[in-house]
Design an enzyme around this catalytic site. Structure first.
Site, PDB file in Angstrom:
ATOM      1  N   LYS A  70       0.817  -1.217   0.000  1.00  0.00           N
ATOM      2  CA  LYS A  70       0.000   0.000   0.000  1.00  0.00           C
ATOM      3  C   LYS A  70       0.859   1.278   0.000  1.00  0.00           C
ATOM      4  O   LYS A  70       2.046   1.237   0.291  1.00  0.00           O
ATOM      5  CB  LYS A  70      -0.947  -0.003   1.205  1.00  0.00           C
ATOM      6  CG  LYS A  70      -1.965  -1.148   1.151  1.00  0.00           C
ATOM      7  CD  LYS A  70      -2.864  -1.042  -0.080  1.00  0.00           C
ATOM      8  CE  LYS A  70      -3.998  -2.031  -0.115  1.00  0.00           C
ATOM      9  NZ  LYS A  70      -3.607  -3.397  -0.474  1.00  0.00           N
TER      10      LYS A  70
HETATM   11  C1  LIG Z   1      -9.773  -2.508  -1.914  1.00  0.00           C
HETATM   12  C2  LIG Z   1      -9.223  -3.244  -0.721  1.00  0.00           C
HETATM   13  N1  LIG Z   1      -9.994  -3.368   0.374  1.00  0.00           N
HETATM   14  C3  LIG Z   1      -9.561  -4.006   1.476  1.00  0.00           C
HETATM   15  C4  LIG Z   1      -8.324  -4.573   1.516  1.00  0.00           C
HETATM   16  C5  LIG Z   1      -7.901  -5.332   2.747  1.00  0.00           C
HETATM   17  O1  LIG Z   1      -6.825  -4.723   3.359  1.00  0.00           O
HETATM   18  P1  LIG Z   1      -5.988  -5.505   4.494  1.00  0.00           P
HETATM   19  O2  LIG Z   1      -5.030  -6.397   3.812  1.00  0.00           O
HETATM   20  O3  LIG Z   1      -5.311  -4.379   5.240  1.00  0.00           O
HETATM   21  O4  LIG Z   1      -6.963  -6.218   5.337  1.00  0.00           O
HETATM   22  C6  LIG Z   1      -7.474  -4.477   0.416  1.00  0.00           C
HETATM   23  C7  LIG Z   1      -6.126  -5.093   0.464  1.00  0.00           C
HETATM   24  O5  LIG Z   1      -5.455  -5.319  -0.492  1.00  0.00           O
HETATM   25  C8  LIG Z   1      -7.937  -3.801  -0.740  1.00  0.00           C
HETATM   26  O6  LIG Z   1      -7.168  -3.709  -1.833  1.00  0.00           O
END
Ligand SMILES: Cc1ncc(COP(=O)(O)O)c(C=O)c1O
Length: 384
Positions: A184
């Site tokens: 990210k």
């Molecule tokens: C659009 C989106 N939502 C939610 C998430 C979930 O994030 P996390 O890995 O921090 O739980 C991601 C992770 O890649 C994502 O790309």
């Protein structure tokens, strides 16, 4: 395998190392002052009253949905073209995900008109996802949500500091959730942040993320509290001090790194301009808006070789690519549990098989970008 041009790369240096070391030496690792400091700094940067750090964006989306009381019998409208967590967190509450289409191949973002078409008497909420770091049309989505009395939640995993018509994303809905996963724009390895202007919701999320316990371990460690009560069913969705310290350093770099991503995206546009078999989405930026270019998806148009062939050819040259995303409604679990005919999502289904994500990260060099584009050019020229 060691990539010559990886899909993403970290921007970590001595500052993150120093931050980690200082927490280790402090003797306190779980949620404490570094987390509180990171929350305040993040809230200020996004322009919200409250920020609550959690163990992931997935945890954040889930705790928001839970705190809003979503559950069995409720429907929640969300895009199919996003990461599975946008939907799975709704399923976890017992509510039903209802998949809506994206606007077009040029704007693969949740379509307000299709959201409105999918509203029923059971709809309680809408989740938007600012795909690839580009803000959704929040003016229209907020208007639709208000008119139908729906909660609006923002999945901001791709979009820290993205701006829509003068306002940062995460400030339009009742709450926004950010991700600090490795790839990210701001990373701490794992982690997330929920932002909201609603004091009651912020307080409830802060409670729920730590077992709904009235006193935290740090209070007891410091002798400020001797026992605790548990006032509802909670979770362990806490963030920790090491990640918070890394997060502070990364937050300090975010603006400059987002600007570098924008430069790389602009350079790709120039380099790809004469490849007529490649369409680049997001041609126009809405007024007073800013994208933060989390990923760089391209769309394979007429004359393009098959996607798998292109990915293999680039891989042989040491270039990593990816696909964002296989639509959620097309994944086995969702096909079986929540069958959605493809015809209900025409833009998504026309677009998804043609999406390809090119490498993008702040330190990507012009020479690496040229290598990627020449790799694409050669692969197409040599295609059987
Ligand atoms: C659009 C989106 N939502 C939610 C998430 C979930 O994030 P996390 O890995 O921090 O739980 C991601 C992770 O890649 C994502 O790309």
């Amino acid at each position: 395998m060691k990539w010559e041009v990886p899909l993403f790369d970290l921007d970590f240096d001595a500052a993150e190392e120093k931050a980690v070391l200082s927490v280790i030496r402090s003797g306190w690792l779980t949620q404490g002052e570094h987390v509180a400091q990171f929350e305040s700094a993040f809230a200020e940067r996004v322009g919200v009253r409250f920020a609550c750090a959690v163990s992931s964006c997935t945890a954040g989306l889930h705790v928001v949905a839970h705190a809003l009381g979503l559950g069995p019998g409720d429907e929640v409208i969300l895009p199919s073209l996003t990461f599975v967590a946008t939907a799975s967190t709704i399923v976890q509450t017992g509510a039903t995900p209802v998949f809506a289409d994206v606007e077009s191949a040029d704007r693969p973002l949740l379509d307000p008109a299709d959201v409105e078409r999918k509203i029923t008497s059971r709809t309680r909420a809408v989740i938007v996802a600012h795909y690839a770091g580009h803000p959704c049309d929040m003016t229209r989505l907020v208007e639709v949500a208000r008119r139908h009395d729906l909660e609006l939640i923002e999945d901001c995993a791709h979009a820290p500091l993205a701006v829509c018509e003068g306002r940062k994303v995460g400030t339009f809905g009742v709450a926004g959730a950010f991700s600090f996963f490795s790839n990210k724009n701001l990373t701490t390895g794992e982690g997330g942040m929920v932002v909201t202007d609603d004091a009651g919701l912020a307080q409830r999320i802060a409670l729920l993320r730590s077992h709904a316990m009235t006193h935290q371990t740090l209070d007891r460690h410091r002798g400020h509290a001797f026992d605790y009560d548990v006032v509802e069913l909670g979770f362990n969705y806490r963030f920790d001090e090491i990640r918070a310290a890394i997060g502070m350093v990364q937050l300090g770099k975010l603006k400059a790194n987002n600007a570098r991503r924008a430069e790389c995206a602009a350079r790709y546009r120039q380099l790809l301009a004469d490849l007529d078999w490649i369409q680049i989405p997001f041609q126009a930026t809405a007024p007073r808006s800013r994208a933060v270019h989390h990923i760089f998806p391209i769309v394979l148009a007429d004359g393009a070789p098959p996607r798998q062939y292109l990915m293999q050819s680039l891989r042989k040259k040491g270039i990593q690519t990816s696909i964002h995303y296989r639509p959620i409604h097309d994944l086995s679990f969702y096909r079986e549990r929540y069958p959605t005919p493809d015809e209900k999502l025409p833009q998504t289904m026309a677009l998804a098989p043609r999406l390809l994500t090119l490498p993008l990260y702040p330190a990507l060099t012009p020479a690496q970008q040229t290598k990627v584009v020449e790799g694409l050019r050669k692969a197409q020229a040599d295609a059987p």
